[in-house]
Design an enzyme around this catalytic site. Structure first.
Site, PDB file in Angstrom:
ATOM      1  N   HIS A  59       3.326   7.237   5.725  1.00  0.00           N
ATOM      2  CA  HIS A  59       3.626   5.846   6.068  1.00  0.00           C
ATOM      3  C   HIS A  59       3.376   4.940   4.873  1.00  0.00           C
ATOM      4  CE1 HIS A  59      -0.632   6.654   6.970  1.00  0.00           C
ATOM      5  NE2 HIS A  59      -0.873   5.381   6.684  1.00  0.00           N
TER       6      HIS A  59
ATOM      7  N   GLU B 263      -4.969   7.497  11.626  1.00  0.00           N
ATOM      8  CA  GLU B 263      -5.240   6.113  11.207  1.00  0.00           C
ATOM      9  C   GLU B 263      -4.865   5.158  12.337  1.00  0.00           C
ATOM     10  OE1 GLU B 263      -3.865   4.745   7.266  1.00  0.00           O
ATOM     11  OE2 GLU B 263      -2.797   3.153   8.343  1.00  0.00           O
TER      12      GLU B 263
ATOM     13  N   GLU C  99     -11.361   6.601   1.415  1.00  0.00           N
ATOM     14  CA  GLU C  99     -10.070   6.042   1.000  1.00  0.00           C
ATOM     15  C   GLU C  99      -9.581   6.677  -0.297  1.00  0.00           C
ATOM     16  OE1 GLU C  99      -6.769   3.226   1.286  1.00  0.00           O
ATOM     17  OE2 GLU C  99      -8.088   4.340   2.636  1.00  0.00           O
TER      18      GLU C  99
ATOM     19  N   ARG D  24       0.909  -1.160   0.000  1.00  0.00           N
ATOM     20  CA  ARG D  24       0.000   0.000   0.000  1.00  0.00           C
ATOM     21  C   ARG D  24       0.926   1.182   0.000  1.00  0.00           C
ATOM     22  NH1 ARG D  24      -2.431   4.141  -0.542  1.00  0.00           N
ATOM     23  NH2 ARG D  24      -4.347   4.763   0.547  1.00  0.00           N
TER      24      ARG D  24
ATOM     25  N   HIS E 155      -2.755  10.892   5.439  1.00  0.00           N
ATOM     26  CA  HIS E 155      -4.174  11.245   5.506  1.00  0.00           C
ATOM     27  C   HIS E 155      -4.373  12.523   6.317  1.00  0.00           C
ATOM     28  CE1 HIS E 155      -5.034   7.065   4.287  1.00  0.00           C
ATOM     29  NE2 HIS E 155      -4.235   6.683   5.256  1.00  0.00           N
TER      30      HIS E 155
ATOM     31  N   HIS F 242       1.980   7.152   1.608  1.00  0.00           N
ATOM     32  CA  HIS F 242       0.833   8.058   1.603  1.00  0.00           C
ATOM     33  C   HIS F 242       0.645   8.674   2.985  1.00  0.00           C
ATOM     34  CE1 HIS F 242      -0.812   4.321   3.261  1.00  0.00           C
ATOM     35  NE2 HIS F 242      -1.802   5.032   3.779  1.00  0.00           N
TER      36      HIS F 242
END
Length: 465
Positions: free
Chosen positions: A203, A164, A226, A155, A160, A158
């Site tokens: 992360h 999280e 998402e 993944r 946010h 990225h």
């Protein structure tokens, strides 16, 4: 000669039983329309709770899934059969919506969602699906993403706007991050471990081991999507190459083949150990923060009917906006009647079968049923319980947008209230049972998951009615 519905159904069923193919719908509706008694496969077992004659003044739970029953809207002599379209599997999954307890009253928003109803985004070596306020309108404080990464699948890097929090459902995963002070963090996690990245902390995640990993992500805003993640490849794809070249002090040609859109989830190289992979550049420094917590490695708090583990800012110090409890509720046991004063409760069921009745004040309550993969909401301060209605333990997460886990126990509250006050409230005209009740609660010993001594006395009373 024109056959009646009754004659056609009988003829069709006879031919069907003889092995001849005929397009006849063998369903409860067709039998009832023809005025025929339902066969045993539809009319259920003897003394089934879903027939007009069944009486239960105590509104006991029914495990429709485990007992392979087909719920119908009959209760204590009231109700009727169903003649219209009927989704049997859905009815089995929510028996307390089909035949609610007699204590349910009023209107309440939906408090249940299944991840099975969430849209799945499929990518190279993985997938993701989410439950937000868009899927479940009452999930206003928290949103969730269920993600799967196969062996070596990444993944991508990225961050946010939201914090999280994550629980590893299975497998192994490597997490990397840097903190607000530029400190580097890398760790490998297993089933039952947590991570927490505060807002804006960049992360990455990568599946390890033979089968990679699957995990549950929680974000501290129900409106999270998402799709709104800040992703490395997406950012660079929308930045002039000349600017990228200046930023890294390299020729623009170096970046001729970088991705032209986000990668999101993709197959990566199988990593080595943390010691082999950790950065060693001149400016690299190790983070002084711990972004992970081994929740299932905690010693549980044992109760008469199960066990509880709590992870919040008291023992998982960086987790300032999410607190959680991991519960095991044994068959027949009850997560006692309680409420939470500081946040909505966001539940996720990992195994087992449960029912929850939510009391919303103003004479309003509603009962919902839950299976593995289901999400439940209980708004802040609303009284509720979690009852194991199946034959296996319930494993579940209670998650809150809060820094600390807090709840009030009904049992403990009454036990710490003066006896006369309690008895006057509940047993003013029944002093004998008031004494029995007080002797039970006066210890005020909180039992978060309680296992009743026996149902035999209640069963005997019911038979006498």
């Amino acid at each position: 000669m024109q056959l009646s519905t009754y004659q056609f159904l009988i003829a069709g069923l006879a031919l069907s039983n003889s092995g001849l193919a005929i397009p006849v719908e063998d369903s409860p509706r067709q039998y009832l329309l023809a005025g025929i008694d339902l066969p045993t496969k539809y009319s259920k077992k003897p003394n089934s709770p879903y027939n007009p004659d069944y009486k239960d003044p105590y509104d006991r739970a029914v495990d429709a899934v485990g007992e392979k029953l087909d719920p119908l809207p009959y209760r204590n002599g009231w109700g009727a059969s169903v003649l219209g379209p009927w989704n049997r599997e859905r009815s089995r999954q929510s028996p307390d919506l089909v035949r609610p307890p007699s204590t349910d009253r009023g209107n309440m928003e939906n408090m249940r969602w299944s991840f099975a109803d969430s849209h799945v985004r499929i990518e190279e070596g993985g997938w993701t699906r989410q439950t937000t306020v868009r899927e479940l309108g009452t999930s206003v404080e928290l949103a969730a993403v269920n993600m799967r990464l196969d062996k070596g699948v990444i993944r991508e890097l990225h961050w946010h706007k939201e914090a999280e929090w994550a629980y590893v459902l299975d497998g192994e995963v490597r997490v990397t991050a840097i903190d607000y002070e530029g400190g580097n963090f890398i760790d490998d996690l297993k089933k039952g471990d947590l991570w927490y990245f505060p807002s804006g902390v960049p992360h990455s995640l990568q599946g390890l081991g033979k089968n990679g990993t699957e995990f549950l992500l929680i974000f501290d805003d129900g409106n999270f999507s998402e799709e709104s993640t800040f992703i490395l490849s997406d950012w660079l794809a929308h930045t002039p190459r000349s600017v990228i070249a200046k930023n890294f002090n390299l020729a623009p040609e170096v970046f001729a083949h970088i991705p032209d859109k986000e990668k999101y989830i993709f197959q990566g190289s199988q990593p080595g150990s943390i010691d082999e992979e950790k950065p060693t550049g001149k400016g690299v420094k190790k983070s002084k923060y711990n972004f992970v917590h081994r929740m299932l490695d905690q010693e549980p708090h044992l109760t008469s009917g199960g066990e509880v583990r709590i992870a919040d800012s008291k023992n998982f110090h960086i987790s300032k906006t999410v607190a959680a409890a991991h519960l095991i509720i044994q068959p027949g046991a009850l997560r006692e009647m309680h409420w939470h004063p500081n946040a909505d409760e966001w539940n996720f069921f990992l195994r087992g079968r449960a029912r929850i009745t939510i009391f919303a004040s103003e004479g309003t309550s509603r009962t919902f049923d839950y299976l593995p993969g289901d999400v439940g909401i209980v708004p802040r301060n609303m009284g509720h319980f979690v009852e194991n209605i199946g034959d296996e333990p319930i494993e579940m997460l209670e998650v809150f947008r809060a820094d600390e886990f807090r709840d009030f126990s009904l049992f403990q509250w009454l036990g710490e209230t003066p006896k006369k006050m309690v008895v006057d409230h509940l047993f003013k005209d029944d002093p004998e049972n008031g004494e029995i009740f007080w002797n039970k609660v006066k210890s005020a010993e909180k039992d978060a998951i309680t296992l009743p001594d026996s149902d035999e006395d209640a069963d005997s009373e019911e038979k006498e009615l």
